[in-house]
Scaffold this motif. Structure first.
Motif, PDB file in Angstrom:
ATOM      1  N   UNK A  32       0.961  -1.258   0.099  1.00 63.28           N
ATOM      2  CA  UNK A  32      -0.120   0.301  -0.087  1.00 63.28           C
ATOM      3  C   UNK A  32       0.849   1.203   0.621  1.00 63.28           C
ATOM      4  N   UNK A  33       1.687   1.159   0.882  1.00 65.39           N
ATOM      5  CA  UNK A  33       2.725   2.111   0.751  1.00 65.39           C
ATOM      6  C   UNK A  33       3.149   2.887  -0.389  1.00 65.39           C
ATOM      7  N   UNK A  34       3.983   1.018  -1.076  1.00 68.84           N
ATOM      8  CA  UNK A  34       4.701   1.633  -2.690  1.00 68.84           C
ATOM      9  C   UNK A  34       3.698   1.689  -3.515  1.00 68.84           C
ATOM     10  N   UNK A  35       2.250   1.714  -3.373  1.00 69.66           N
ATOM     11  CA  UNK A  35       1.575   1.868  -4.552  1.00 69.66           C
ATOM     12  C   UNK A  35       1.404   3.309  -4.103  1.00 69.66           C
ATOM     13  N   UNK A  36       1.183   3.933  -2.993  1.00 72.74           N
ATOM     14  CA  UNK A  36       0.960   5.653  -2.515  1.00 72.74           C
ATOM     15  C   UNK A  36       2.090   6.142  -3.242  1.00 72.74           C
ATOM     16  N   UNK A  37       3.869   6.257  -2.837  1.00 72.24           N
ATOM     17  CA  UNK A  37       4.789   6.640  -3.713  1.00 72.24           C
ATOM     18  C   UNK A  37       4.602   6.402  -5.024  1.00 72.24           C
ATOM     19  N   UNK A  38       4.417   5.087  -5.989  1.00 69.99           N
ATOM     20  CA  UNK A  38       4.158   5.439  -7.039  1.00 69.99           C
ATOM     21  C   UNK A  38       2.633   6.007  -7.858  1.00 69.99           C
ATOM     22  N   UNK A  39       1.808   6.233  -7.208  1.00 68.31           N
ATOM     23  CA  UNK A  39       0.717   7.048  -7.238  1.00 68.31           C
ATOM     24  C   UNK A  39       1.191   8.657  -6.858  1.00 68.31           C
ATOM     25  N   UNK A  40       1.807   9.236  -6.427  1.00 71.02           N
ATOM     26  CA  UNK A  40       3.035  10.854  -5.692  1.00 71.02           C
ATOM     27  C   UNK A  40       2.839  10.936  -7.230  1.00 71.02           C
ATOM     28  N   UNK A  41       4.427  10.186  -7.216  1.00 75.22           N
ATOM     29  CA  UNK A  41       5.757  10.386  -8.130  1.00 75.22           C
ATOM     30  C   UNK A  41       4.459  10.139  -9.950  1.00 75.22           C
ATOM     31  N   UNK A  42       4.393   9.668 -10.139  1.00 81.11           N
ATOM     32  CA  UNK A  42       2.776   9.190 -11.794  1.00 81.11           C
ATOM     33  C   UNK A  42       2.996  10.759 -12.205  1.00 81.11           C
ATOM     34  N   UNK A  43       2.094  11.838 -11.825  1.00 81.53           N
ATOM     35  CA  UNK A  43       1.546  11.993 -10.272  1.00 81.53           C
ATOM     36  C   UNK A  43       0.125  11.773 -11.260  1.00 81.53           C
ATOM     37  N   UNK A  44      -0.872  10.786  -9.591  1.00 83.09           N
ATOM     38  CA  UNK A  44      -1.572  10.952  -9.597  1.00 83.09           C
ATOM     39  C   UNK A  44      -2.551  10.885  -8.345  1.00 83.09           C
ATOM     40  N   UNK A  45      -4.298  10.576  -8.573  1.00 80.80           N
ATOM     41  CA  UNK A  45      -4.485  10.889  -7.202  1.00 80.80           C
ATOM     42  C   UNK A  45      -5.131   9.656  -7.769  1.00 80.80           C
ATOM     43  N   UNK A  46      -5.457   7.888  -7.714  1.00 81.20           N
ATOM     44  CA  UNK A  46      -5.489   6.668  -7.286  1.00 81.20           C
ATOM     45  C   UNK A  46      -4.530   5.598  -8.061  1.00 81.20           C
ATOM     46  N   UNK A  47      -4.717   4.580  -6.873  1.00 87.87           N
ATOM     47  CA  UNK A  47      -4.543   3.807  -8.366  1.00 87.87           C
ATOM     48  C   UNK A  47      -4.756   2.346  -7.667  1.00 87.87           C
ATOM     49  N   UNK A  48      -4.652   1.060  -8.250  1.00 91.19           N
ATOM     50  CA  UNK A  48      -5.318  -0.325  -7.698  1.00 91.19           C
ATOM     51  C   UNK A  48      -4.311  -0.532  -8.357  1.00 91.19           C
ATOM     52  N   UNK A  49      -4.082  -2.128  -6.847  1.00 84.91           N
ATOM     53  CA  UNK A  49      -3.148  -3.156  -6.959  1.00 84.91           C
ATOM     54  C   UNK A  49      -3.253  -3.958  -8.642  1.00 84.91           C
ATOM     55  N   UNK A  50      -3.872  -3.847  -9.066  1.00 79.63           N
ATOM     56  CA  UNK A  50      -4.063  -5.089 -10.090  1.00 79.63           C
ATOM     57  C   UNK A  50      -3.000  -3.914 -12.136  1.00 79.63           C
ATOM     58  N   UNK A  51      -3.084  -2.103 -11.156  1.00 81.67           N
ATOM     59  CA  UNK A  51      -2.495  -1.676 -12.410  1.00 81.67           C
ATOM     60  C   UNK A  51      -0.427  -1.657 -12.075  1.00 81.67           C
ATOM     61  N   UNK A  52      -0.541  -2.315 -10.833  1.00 80.37           N
ATOM     62  CA  UNK A  52       0.880  -2.709 -10.934  1.00 80.37           C
ATOM     63  C   UNK A  52       1.175  -4.511 -10.740  1.00 80.37           C
ATOM     64  N   UNK A  53       0.283  -4.761 -11.553  1.00 84.62           N
ATOM     65  CA  UNK A  53       1.002  -6.254 -11.565  1.00 84.62           C
ATOM     66  C   UNK A  53       0.083  -7.267 -10.395  1.00 84.62           C
ATOM     67  N   UNK A  54      -0.796  -6.841  -9.595  1.00 84.43           N
ATOM     68  CA  UNK A  54      -1.073  -7.958  -8.293  1.00 84.43           C
ATOM     69  C   UNK A  54      -2.570  -8.042  -8.460  1.00 84.43           C
ATOM     70  N   UNK A  55      -2.528  -8.521  -8.259  1.00 84.65           N
ATOM     71  CA  UNK A  55      -4.620  -8.804  -8.896  1.00 84.65           C
ATOM     72  C   UNK A  55      -4.800  -9.358  -7.017  1.00 84.65           C
ATOM     73  N   UNK A  56      -4.868  -8.256  -6.458  1.00 86.77           N
ATOM     74  CA  UNK A  56      -5.281  -8.095  -4.745  1.00 86.77           C
ATOM     75  C   UNK A  56      -6.351  -7.293  -4.759  1.00 86.77           C
ATOM     76  N   UNK A  57      -7.004  -6.951  -3.894  1.00 81.73           N
ATOM     77  CA  UNK A  57      -8.376  -5.834  -3.914  1.00 81.73           C
ATOM     78  C   UNK A  57      -7.897  -5.183  -3.410  1.00 81.73           C
ATOM     79  N   UNK A  58      -6.987  -4.224  -3.705  1.00 80.41           N
ATOM     80  CA  UNK A  58      -6.009  -2.915  -2.939  1.00 80.41           C
ATOM     81  C   UNK A  58      -6.738  -1.747  -3.381  1.00 80.41           C
TER      82      UNK A  58
END
Ligand code: NI
Length: 180
Positions: A32-58
């Motif tokens: 979750x922390x890594x996803x948030x960092x990735x989202x801020x860097x993009x930059x974006x306002x949201x990110x879902x785990x499947x977008x980073x190749x993880x098929x979990x409901x996060x």
């Protein structure tokens, strides 16, 4: 902290349904922390785990907007438990569909139940941009992209553009390798 690669459409991995999280443990909290960092860097306002190749409901979300104090939210197993009948059109974009924007109609207000980064069950009410982003990210957990909410004609146009951009990118990479 680690930066994650964001998958761009068209890609079959973005069309799959994500699996529930059993328990938010240390590994999930780190993701979750890594996803948030990735989202801020993009930059974006949201990110879902499947977008980073993880098929979990996060999903992770921060709809606070530029200049405001950050309001990071980390959510596992999000569920809409109530949605307003009133809908709104909002222009949406997606880190997996770079530079593409289209208006999408969704319920204006929602109530969402989810498990936070400490494995605690929470319920929140959201409206405005926050409601849009949460619904958009939750769609990713079903393998649905915002272009699936618009006309087939527009969707095909966007996907054709993205396919072309991908081919170009691959070609450029090959060129770079050949001349290296
Ligand atoms: Ni998206």
């Amino acid at each position: 902290m680690a930066m994650l690669d964001i998958i761009t459409a068209p890609d079959p991995r973005l069309k799959k349904k994500a699996q529930p999280v059993d328990r938010v443990d240390a590994a999930t909290a780190k993701l979750m922390t890594d996803m948030l960092e990735t989202m801020y860097a993009a930059p974006g306002v949201g990110l879902a785990a499947p977008q980073v190749g993880v098929l979990k409901r996060i999903i992770v979300v921060d709809a606070a907007g530029e200049g405001a104090d950050p309001k990071p939210m980390k959510m596992a197993n999000p569920e809409v438990i109530w949605a307003s009948e009133e809908t709104k059109l909002h222009e949406e974009g997606c880190l997996s569909l770079p530079e593409e924007y289209e208006p999408v109609e969704r319920p204006d207000k929602i109530k969402v139940r989810y498990v936070d980064e400490n494995n605690e069950l929470r319920t929140i009410e959201a409206d405005g941009l926050l409601a849009v982003v949460i619904q958009h990210e939750m769609d990713h957990l079903e393998g649905t992209l915002f272009v699936d909410h618009i006309s087939t004609l527009k969707r095909n146009m966007i996907l054709r553009r993205l396919t072309k951009a991908k081919k170009l990118e691959k070609g450029n990479k090959r060129h770079a390798l050949e001349s290296a």
